[in-house]
Design an enzyme around this catalytic site. Structure first.
Site, short mmCIF file in Angstrom:
data_model
loop_
_atom_site.label_atom_id
_atom_site.label_comp_id
_atom_site.label_asym_id
_atom_site.label_seq_id
_atom_site.Cartn_x
_atom_site.Cartn_y
_atom_site.Cartn_z
N HIS A 195 1.07 -1.49 0.13
CA HIS A 195 -0.33 0.11 -0.67
C HIS A 195 0.77 0.96 -0.11
CE1 HIS A 195 -3.76 -1.80 1.76
NE2 HIS A 195 -3.01 -2.82 0.84
N GLU A 207 0.88 3.67 1.62
CA GLU A 207 1.56 4.50 2.91
C GLU A 207 2.20 3.67 3.19
OE1 GLU A 207 -3.43 4.69 3.25
OE2 GLU A 207 -2.20 3.18 2.11
N CYS A 236 -6.52 1.96 5.50
CA CYS A 236 -7.35 1.07 5.90
C CYS A 236 -6.57 0.72 6.72
CB CYS A 236 -6.70 0.00 4.93
SG CYS A 236 -5.28 -0.82 4.90
N CYS A 277 -2.66 0.07 7.53
CA CYS A 277 -1.83 1.34 7.72
C CYS A 277 -1.99 2.43 8.76
CB CYS A 277 -2.26 2.59 5.84
SG CYS A 277 -1.49 1.07 4.14
#
Length: 151
Positions: free
Chosen positions: A53, A55, A83, A86
């Site tokens: 992801h 992040e 999410c 993260c």
């Protein structure tokens, strides 16, 4: 304080996922002096990595630059609400501030479905700034998903 310029760079990172099949999300970590020390975009599909992801990619790069896992005083700027994975990484990295664009009604963990980063039971709670250039982030995501539904 305005975060428009940093969000613009995060949006550019999100756009750079074109062709990879990854959801267009971009993120950057900014140090207390205003320098970008970490950049990330979704790489889950490209790298076959469930942790790819934006992040997490940006946080890893920033930690490498700083030379430790604590990113105290730093700000994470991301185009989409994080999410749960993260959000947990944001807390674990001790980031001072989270700035995000669009809310994620399906998986958001910073107010939409859960509010991991502001949970009083945790040992660290970053400041949260939401909705920065949200319309641009939302449009980018809508265009991506519209294109994938036609395949």
């Amino acid at each position: 304080m305005t975060y428009d310029l940093w969000m613009g760079e995060a949006l550019d990172l999100a756009r750079s996922t074109a062709g990879d099949g990854d959801v267009p999300v971009g993120a950057l970590v900014v140090d207390p002096g205003g320098d970008v020390i970490g950049r990330g975009r979704n790489t889950r599909e490209r790298d076959a990595d469930p942790t790819g992801h934006a992040e997490v990619v940006a946080i890893r790069e920033a930690a490498s630059v700083v030379g430790e896992w604590r990113l105290e005083g730093c700000t994470l700027v991301v185009t989409l609400e994080p999410c749960t994975m993260c959000a947990g990484a944001i807390v674990a990295a001790r980031l001072k501030r989270l700035v995000f664009g669009a809310f994620d009604d399906k998986a958001g963990a910073v107010g939409s479905l859960w509010d991991v980063v502001r949970d009083r039971r945790l040992n660290h709670r970053p400041e949260v700034v939401s909705g920065v250039r949200a319309d641009e982030s939302t449009l980018l995501l809508r265009e991506f998903f519209a294109g994938h539904r036609n395949i």
